[in-house]
Design an enzyme around this catalytic site. Structure first.
Site, mmCIF file in Angstrom:
data_model
loop_
_atom_site.group_PDB
_atom_site.id
_atom_site.type_symbol
_atom_site.label_atom_id
_atom_site.label_comp_id
_atom_site.label_asym_id
_atom_site.label_seq_id
_atom_site.Cartn_x
_atom_site.Cartn_y
_atom_site.Cartn_z
ATOM 1 N N SER A 180 -5.486 -2.586 -9.165
ATOM 2 C CA SER A 180 -4.420 -3.490 -8.697
ATOM 3 C C SER A 180 -4.192 -4.618 -9.689
ATOM 4 O O SER A 180 -3.043 -4.957 -9.999
ATOM 5 C CB SER A 180 -4.775 -4.102 -7.346
ATOM 6 O OG SER A 180 -4.705 -3.119 -6.343
ATOM 7 N N TYR B 127 -0.544 -5.321 -11.610
ATOM 8 C CA TYR B 127 0.226 -6.567 -11.553
ATOM 9 C C TYR B 127 0.301 -7.280 -12.899
ATOM 10 O O TYR B 127 1.364 -7.777 -13.283
ATOM 11 C CB TYR B 127 -0.369 -7.513 -10.503
ATOM 12 C CG TYR B 127 -0.231 -7.016 -9.091
ATOM 13 C CD1 TYR B 127 -1.365 -6.753 -8.316
ATOM 14 C CD2 TYR B 127 1.013 -6.801 -8.521
ATOM 15 C CE1 TYR B 127 -1.250 -6.291 -7.010
ATOM 16 C CE2 TYR B 127 1.139 -6.342 -7.213
ATOM 17 C CZ TYR B 127 0.000 -6.088 -6.475
ATOM 18 O OH TYR B 127 0.123 -5.632 -5.195
ATOM 19 N N PHE C 64 0.827 -1.201 0.000
ATOM 20 C CA PHE C 64 0.000 0.000 0.000
ATOM 21 C C PHE C 64 0.863 1.253 0.000
ATOM 22 O O PHE C 64 1.873 1.321 0.695
ATOM 23 C CB PHE C 64 -0.886 -0.031 1.257
ATOM 24 C CG PHE C 64 -1.781 1.154 1.430
ATOM 25 C CD1 PHE C 64 -1.516 2.108 2.398
ATOM 26 C CD2 PHE C 64 -2.907 1.312 0.630
ATOM 27 C CE1 PHE C 64 -2.354 3.204 2.569
ATOM 28 C CE2 PHE C 64 -3.752 2.406 0.802
ATOM 29 C CZ PHE C 64 -3.478 3.352 1.777
ATOM 30 N N GLY D 213 5.261 2.655 -5.825
ATOM 31 C CA GLY D 213 4.726 1.295 -5.905
ATOM 32 C C GLY D 213 5.607 0.404 -6.764
ATOM 33 O O GLY D 213 5.974 -0.704 -6.378
#
Lengths: 166, 171
Positions: free
Chosen positions: B136, B140, B95, B106
């Site tokens: 998210s 990824y 986070f 990130g």
């Protein structure tokens, strides 16, 4: 326990065959030995079920089941336990061995103040699903929408080396 | 903003880590489920056999949050095991505070995690993502992650403590 890494390796391959993913098994007995017993901080723990009083399987084995687990952590609840594999050889099933292994892990979980136990099950594996649901398991993929994701080694190497935001 | 660094957490970071855990839980609409305390984080992360490891993202003092914190992101991970391929790195939580996003923190955290995984001879990194969490999922999959629940049919199951106690106390 060191001596049975060879037997566990055979059982791991049998389970992979059952789960229709045998080509994914790359680890061997030596790897299991190194990672479970060759370090001060083992990566996994393993319980085995062994036949006693001279009993053996058709092929002469006394080690007929295993359960691999390790401790994990939840940012919401803290300590938890993860069951990686439970496998009982087909000729030794329906004798309570699987339940015995899970019960032993449950005892360890409670002793170590774990808040829950987690595992993954393949969606077609009705027998395993029923086994766990009957013992109080909830399917979090259905209930809360969690999906399991993975970065394989190629992607990890690319990420480690630099920018691969594409 | 290049004025940040990613570093391993220290015991003094536990208060900030807990604050960020609660912020992430709020984003996932599960804030009331966090019962973990600073004491738990300290005992479980910095004892002889830690249950978890943590990286934090720290900004320079002049960029601190409105409440005076310089720790603005975290990633909690631990090592797990797959009997088919061996060691894995499991990413439990990841986070970055909303007001500090878009600066590459990130990506940098993920890069550091990947370096830890490769250095520790892990074969894979695993983690969970909620199906509704499209940002998210995109973050990824753009970086090479696969959704094993969709591809291979793996479902996550849980047995809560009350059932564990029941099983443990059976004859």
């Amino acid at each position: 326990m060191l001596a049975c890494c060879g037997h566990c390796s055979v059982s791991v391959k049998e389970l992979a065959e059952y789960e229709k993913l045998p080509e994914q098994v790359q680890l061997d007995a030596e790897g299991l030995r190194e990672d479970g017993f060759g370090t001060t901080n083992p990566f996994y723990k393993c319980l085995v079920a062994e036949l006693t009083s001279g009993h053996k399987t058709k092929e002469g084995h006394t080690l007929v089941a295993y359960a691999m687990y390790y401790f994990t952590y939840s940012t919401w609840l803290g300590r938890s336990i993860y069951v990686e594999d439970i496998y009982v050889m087909p000729e030794c099933r329906a004798k309570g061995i699987g339940h015995g292994l899970l019960q032993k892990i449950a005892k360890i979980a409670v002793e170590q103040k774990c808040k829950y136990l987690q595992l993954v099950v393949l969606d077609w594996n009705k027998l395993a699903t029923e086994f766990y649901i009957r013992r109080g398991c909830t399917d979090l993929t259905t209930k809360e929408g969690w999906s399991l994701f993975r970065f394989e080694l190629d992607a990890l190497n690319k990420l480690a080396e630099g920018d691969n935001r594409n | 903003m290049a004025n940040y660094r990613i570093r391993p957490a220290t015991p003094d970071d536990c208060a900030d880590i807990l604050r960020l855990i609660k912020e992430l839980a709020k984003y996932e609409e599960m804030e009331d489920q966090v019962i973990l305390t600073e004491k738990d984080l300290l005992e479980d992360g910095f004892g002889e056999h830690p249950f978890y490891h943590c990286l934090v993202a720290e900004v320079a003092k002049e960029l601190q949050t409105s409440e005076g914190s310089t720790v603005v992101g975290f990633a909690m991970y631990y090592f797990t095991y797959d009997p088919w391929i061996g060691k894995l790195l499991y990413l439990e939580d990841f986070f970055v505070m909303q007001e500090f996003r878009g600066y590459g923190m990130g990506s940098e955290i993920l890069k550091r995690l990947s370096q830890v995984a490769v250095r520790s001879r892990c074969n894979s990194m695993h983690f969970l993502v909620a199906e509704w969490n499209k940002p998210s999922i995109e973050f990824y999959t753009k970086r090479g992650a696969s959704d094993l629940s969709t591809e291979e049919g793996w479902r996550l199951f849980k047995i809560d403590k009350n059932y564990l106690v029941k099983m443990a106390s059976e004859e």
